[in-house]
Design a protein around this motif. Structure first.
Motif, PDB file in Angstrom:
ATOM      1  N   LYS A 190       0.821  -1.207   0.000  1.00 35.11           N
ATOM      2  CA  LYS A 190       0.000   0.000   0.000  1.00 35.11           C
ATOM      3  C   LYS A 190       0.856   1.258   0.000  1.00 35.11           C
ATOM      4  O   LYS A 190       0.471   2.289  -0.542  1.00 35.11           O
ATOM      5  N   MET A 191       2.029   1.173   0.609  1.00 39.27           N
ATOM      6  CA  MET A 191       2.920   2.323   0.702  1.00 39.27           C
ATOM      7  C   MET A 191       3.712   2.528  -0.588  1.00 39.27           C
ATOM      8  O   MET A 191       4.470   3.491  -0.711  1.00 39.27           O
ATOM      9  N   GLY A 192       3.553   1.627  -1.538  1.00 38.13           N
ATOM     10  CA  GLY A 192       4.227   1.777  -2.819  1.00 38.13           C
ATOM     11  C   GLY A 192       5.659   1.293  -2.843  1.00 38.13           C
ATOM     12  O   GLY A 192       6.429   1.642  -3.752  1.00 38.13           O
ATOM     13  N   VAL A 193       6.057   0.478  -1.859  1.00 37.92           N
ATOM     14  CA  VAL A 193       7.421  -0.059  -1.834  1.00 37.92           C
ATOM     15  C   VAL A 193       7.583  -1.065  -2.973  1.00 37.92           C
ATOM     16  O   VAL A 193       6.716  -1.905  -3.212  1.00 37.92           O
ATOM     17  N   SER A 194       8.689  -0.982  -3.681  1.00 36.41           N
ATOM     18  CA  SER A 194       8.957  -1.885  -4.794  1.00 36.41           C
ATOM     19  C   SER A 194       8.989  -3.336  -4.316  1.00 36.41           C
ATOM     20  O   SER A 194       9.659  -3.654  -3.320  1.00 36.41           O
ATOM     21  N   THR A 195       8.275  -4.203  -5.018  1.00 34.21           N
ATOM     22  CA  THR A 195       8.272  -5.624  -4.654  1.00 34.21           C
ATOM     23  C   THR A 195       9.664  -6.223  -4.771  1.00 34.21           C
ATOM     24  O   THR A 195      10.066  -7.055  -3.958  1.00 34.21           O
ATOM     25  N   GLU A 196      10.428  -5.787  -5.776  1.00 32.57           N
ATOM     26  CA  GLU A 196      11.788  -6.294  -5.957  1.00 32.57           C
ATOM     27  C   GLU A 196      12.670  -5.948  -4.754  1.00 32.57           C
ATOM     28  O   GLU A 196      13.379  -6.809  -4.223  1.00 32.57           O
ATOM     29  N   ALA A 197      12.605  -4.687  -4.327  1.00 31.22           N
ATOM     30  CA  ALA A 197      13.422  -4.255  -3.188  1.00 31.22           C
ATOM     31  C   ALA A 197      12.983  -4.952  -1.906  1.00 31.22           C
ATOM     32  O   ALA A 197      13.811  -5.359  -1.082  1.00 31.22           O
ATOM     33  N   PHE A 198      11.675  -5.076  -1.739  1.00 33.03           N
ATOM     34  CA  PHE A 198      11.149  -5.732  -0.544  1.00 33.03           C
ATOM     35  C   PHE A 198      11.561  -7.198  -0.513  1.00 33.03           C
ATOM     36  O   PHE A 198      11.934  -7.740   0.539  1.00 33.03           O
ATOM     37  N   THR A 199      11.514  -7.867  -1.667  1.00 29.57           N
ATOM     38  CA  THR A 199      11.914  -9.270  -1.737  1.00 29.57           C
ATOM     39  C   THR A 199      13.391  -9.434  -1.420  1.00 29.57           C
ATOM     40  O   THR A 199      13.798 -10.381  -0.738  1.00 29.57           O
ATOM     41  N   LEU A 200      14.200  -8.510  -1.908  1.00 25.56           N
ATOM     42  CA  LEU A 200      15.636  -8.555  -1.604  1.00 25.56           C
ATOM     43  C   LEU A 200      15.886  -8.447  -0.108  1.00 25.56           C
ATOM     44  O   LEU A 200      16.693  -9.201   0.460  1.00 25.56           O
ATOM     45  N   GLY A 201      15.188  -7.523   0.555  1.00 21.69           N
ATOM     46  CA  GLY A 201      15.331  -7.396   1.999  1.00 21.69           C
ATOM     47  C   GLY A 201      14.878  -8.647   2.730  1.00 21.69           C
ATOM     48  O   GLY A 201      15.528  -9.108   3.673  1.00 21.69           O
ATOM     49  N   MET A 202      13.762  -9.220   2.280  1.00 23.59           N
ATOM     50  CA  MET A 202      13.243 -10.443   2.905  1.00 23.59           C
ATOM     51  C   MET A 202      14.232 -11.587   2.770  1.00 23.59           C
ATOM     52  O   MET A 202      14.480 -12.328   3.729  1.00 23.59           O
ATOM     53  N   LEU A 203      14.824 -11.758   1.591  1.00 23.00           N
ATOM     54  CA  LEU A 203      15.780 -12.850   1.377  1.00 23.00           C
ATOM     55  C   LEU A 203      17.031 -12.667   2.232  1.00 23.00           C
ATOM     56  O   LEU A 203      17.596 -13.645   2.737  1.00 23.00           O
ATOM     57  N   LEU A 216      19.345  -9.651  -6.033  1.00 17.63           N
ATOM     58  CA  LEU A 216      20.168  -8.444  -6.132  1.00 17.63           C
ATOM     59  C   LEU A 216      20.469  -8.127  -7.591  1.00 17.63           C
ATOM     60  O   LEU A 216      20.417  -6.960  -8.018  1.00 17.63           O
ATOM     61  N   LYS A 217      20.770  -9.152  -8.360  1.00 17.80           N
ATOM     62  CA  LYS A 217      21.046  -8.946  -9.780  1.00 17.80           C
ATOM     63  C   LYS A 217      19.806  -8.446 -10.510  1.00 17.80           C
ATOM     64  O   LYS A 217      19.898  -7.572 -11.390  1.00 17.80           O
ATOM     65  N   LEU A 218      18.630  -8.965 -10.145  1.00 22.55           N
ATOM     66  CA  LEU A 218      17.396  -8.495 -10.765  1.00 22.55           C
ATOM     67  C   LEU A 218      17.147  -7.034 -10.438  1.00 22.55           C
ATOM     68  O   LEU A 218      16.794  -6.231 -11.315  1.00 22.55           O
ATOM     69  N   VAL A 219      17.341  -6.644  -9.178  1.00 24.69           N
ATOM     70  CA  VAL A 219      17.127  -5.252  -8.765  1.00 24.69           C
ATOM     71  C   VAL A 219      18.088  -4.322  -9.497  1.00 24.69           C
ATOM     72  O   VAL A 219      17.690  -3.258  -9.993  1.00 24.69           O
ATOM     73  N   MET A 220      19.333  -4.735  -9.606  1.00 25.27           N
ATOM     74  CA  MET A 220      20.327  -3.896 -10.277  1.00 25.27           C
ATOM     75  C   MET A 220      20.061  -3.803 -11.775  1.00 25.27           C
ATOM     76  O   MET A 220      20.304  -2.756 -12.393  1.00 25.27           O
ATOM     77  N   SER A 221      19.566  -4.877 -12.365  1.00 26.06           N
ATOM     78  CA  SER A 221      19.272  -4.846 -13.798  1.00 26.06           C
ATOM     79  C   SER A 221      18.105  -3.914 -14.106  1.00 26.06           C
ATOM     80  O   SER A 221      18.040  -3.314 -15.179  1.00 26.06           O
TER      81      SER A 221
END
Length: 583
Positions: free
Chosen positions: A447-460, A562-567
């Protein structure tokens, strides 16, 4: 409103204290004598039965940790009547400051004996995690209420489109019924096969293990074919087919014939492939059909709701499984499962419209095929990265499912004495509460608009640290700490709650609809190979080795993400060269 917010904030801090306090203060009573405990698994209630394999393993470490089942449906849930979690206890965690106040009072009423026994320790932990989730939801609702009444945001207020709400109702009603049917079978998977007698001899652990692996093999072998059929003939048809095929697998447990039992496991493996591809593919295709959700905002919201509800469904399914088993024996939960399968299949038949894979010009025959799906994956590195995250995280998760019972049991025995009984049902409830918290957290950040990619990276990253801590704790056998082990397992389970809505959202963004189900099942092959490999090598790896492999898989998944986020952030230039250097 400020006073209300301050009050909820105080409850929030109180809940955090409630979670951390058992961990911080536990060392004061590590050698306390365990009180009489009636909570046991049905499968180990008779010390002279075949089902005493778990105690034998934990005490003597003579053989492989017995598998529970497939797809996390195997966690022991059933507890005795004296400690069963009632629906009323679950309901008290839902919304409202008065309910939270009552929960706080109830919590402190028994706080003095929170670590008197393993059962009271984990029951108290469950209440604390549930309170934390409830308070978080209350704060979330207060924030939403303030936003809606803020004059500066009224003009830009966005409401969920009516068609999206209708789609959510259609999907969630079917999804939760089917997931409940799946969860019902898990707690008694081992017991239902251990109760079989062949030629006057009870089923051995080795035989039950082969039945377990048959389900995994079936998923790996038939998964891609099943995915192609789902894309070709329709996702609604695939969901209905799951109900029928999984019901056949469930009913096969009533047979005394070994061949029928093996065939039933084959059907269950095929059904699992359908469950984890057909409903999700149907939802994504429907959500993208009219273009009302171009950025996947509401799709992520739907996945968050789906898996938050799934945690509650799992707890309720455990209770229903215990009731069914007490009335009809170990096959009772499997019979009850067919009722939910029938209900879910019928709802899908009447509520869902059919959708099939969209045609892709890359398809050689105009129809989705496994060969074309492999080529699609090769042509798009992002799909490969998302699929790698899926395979590695879920492999780590299933390895964890096989190893948490002996790990918890050893830590409990060290803390409370060798004669103590591990309350697997209470531990499972804690895990599900952590999953619910994770799914709730995902919904808020979406809801806050946080990127799913970034959030997934933090979770992993958090999941990797949690599993590494668990592996380190288990490897230090002489000083195995129950608080550290429990904290690491709880953190990982919260990551599991975050993972499923995250991966569903990522697949909806990067996996093309033309080959969606095929690709999802293709990445199930390395997942199953890794899990089966660890299971077959468990006698050499040991508990610590298995958890280290799980941590390694999570670390690799983190690198992929991380590679996906950077790409995404740096698709061109020098930054792209840096991305390509990541393994």
């Amino acid at each position: 409103m400020k006073m209300s917010t301050m009050r909820c904030a105080s409850f929030f801090l109180l809940a955090i204290t409630a979670v951390l306090n058992p961990v911080a203060a536990f060392g004061m009573k590590q050698h306390a004598k365990a009180t009489t405990t009636t909570t046991t698994l049905q499968s180990i209630s008779n010390p002279n039965s075949v089902m005493n394999h778990r105690n034998s393993h934990y005490r003597r470490q003579q053989h492989v940790t017995p598998p529970s089942s497939f797809r996390r449906m195997t966690r022991p849930v059933r507890t005795s009547s004296s400690t069963q979690l009632s629906i009323a206890n679950i309901n008290q965690f839902r919304g409202g400051a008065d309910i939270v106040s009552n929960s706080v009072a109830t919590f402190f009423q028994g706080a003095k004996q929170w670590n008197a026994s393993p059962t009271s320790l984990f029951n108290t932990s469950f209440v604390a995690v549930a309170m934390l989730t409830a308070v978080f939801k209350i704060l979330q609702r207060i924030s939403d209420y303030n936003s809606k009444n803020n004059e500066s945001t009224k003009s830009t207020e966005v409401t969920t489109p009516g068609r999206i709400k209708e789609l959510q109702i259609k999907f969630l009603s079917v999804f939760w019924l089917l997931r409940c049917a799946d969860w019902l079978q898990g707690p008694y998977f081992y017991e239902v096969y251990a109760s079989k007698v062949f030629n006057g001899v009870p089923a051995s652990i080795a035989l039950i293990s082969r039945l377990f692996l048959t389900g995994f093999a079936s998923t790996a072998v038939f998964g891609p074919l099943v995915g192609r059929a789902v894309d070709l003939y329709g996702r609604k048809s695939g969901t209905i087919a799951f109900s029928l095929i999984y019901a056949v697998g469930a009913l096969s447990t009533k047979s005394p014939l070994l061949l029928v039992l093996f065939l039933g496991r084959v059907f269950s493996g095929i059904g699992t492939s359908l469950l984890f591809s057909a409903p999700e593919s149907w939802l994504v295709a429907e959500a993208q059909k009219d273009g009302e959700d171009p950025d996947g905002k509401y799709l992520g919201e739907t996945f968050g709701l789906a898996y938050a509800g799934d945690s509650i469904v799992a707890i309720l399914a455990g209770q229903l499984a215990g009731i069914a088993a007490s009335q009809k024996g170990p096959t009772g939960p499997f019979e009850l499962s067919t009722v939910f399968l029938a209900a879910g299949g019928l709802l899908a038949a009447f509520l869902w419209g059919e959708n099939k894979a969209t045609e892709d010009g890359s398809a050689s025959s105009g129809k989705p095929s496994i060969k074309d799906a492999i080529q699609v994956v090769k042509n798009d590195p992002k799909i490969m990265l998302v699929g790698g995250v899926q395979s590695l995280f879920e492999a780590a998760m299933y390895i964890f499912v096989l190893q948490w019972p002996p790990a918890i049991s050893k830590a409990v025995a060290k803390a409370f004495g060798e004669s103590s009984v591990t309350p697997y049902g209470a531990v499972f409830s804690c895990f599900m509460a952590c999953c619910l918290f994770g799914s709730t957290l995902f919904g808020q950040l979406a809801k806050m608009g946080v990127s799913t990619e970034a959030f997934t990276l933090g979770m992993l990253s958090v999941g990797t640290l949690a599993m590494s801590l668990a592996a380190f704790t288990v490897s230090s056998a002489a000083s195995m700490s129950l608080p550290l082990l429990v904290a690491s397992f709880f953190a990982f389970e919260a990551c599991v709650g975050i993972y499923f809505p995250c991966i569903g959202t990522l697949r909806s963004k990067y996996v093309p609809d033309s080959h969606r189900s095929v690709i999802m099942n293709l990445f199930g092959i390395p997942l199953n190979v890794l899990v089966v490999g660890v299971f077959l090598s468990i006698s050499k790896l040991g508990l610590s080795g298995a958890l280290k492999i799980s941590a390694g898989a999570l670390a690799t998944a983190t690198l992929f993400m991380l590679k996906l986020v950077m790409s995404i952030r740096a698709p061109n230039g020098e930054s792209k060269a840096a991305v390509d250097s990541i393994p």
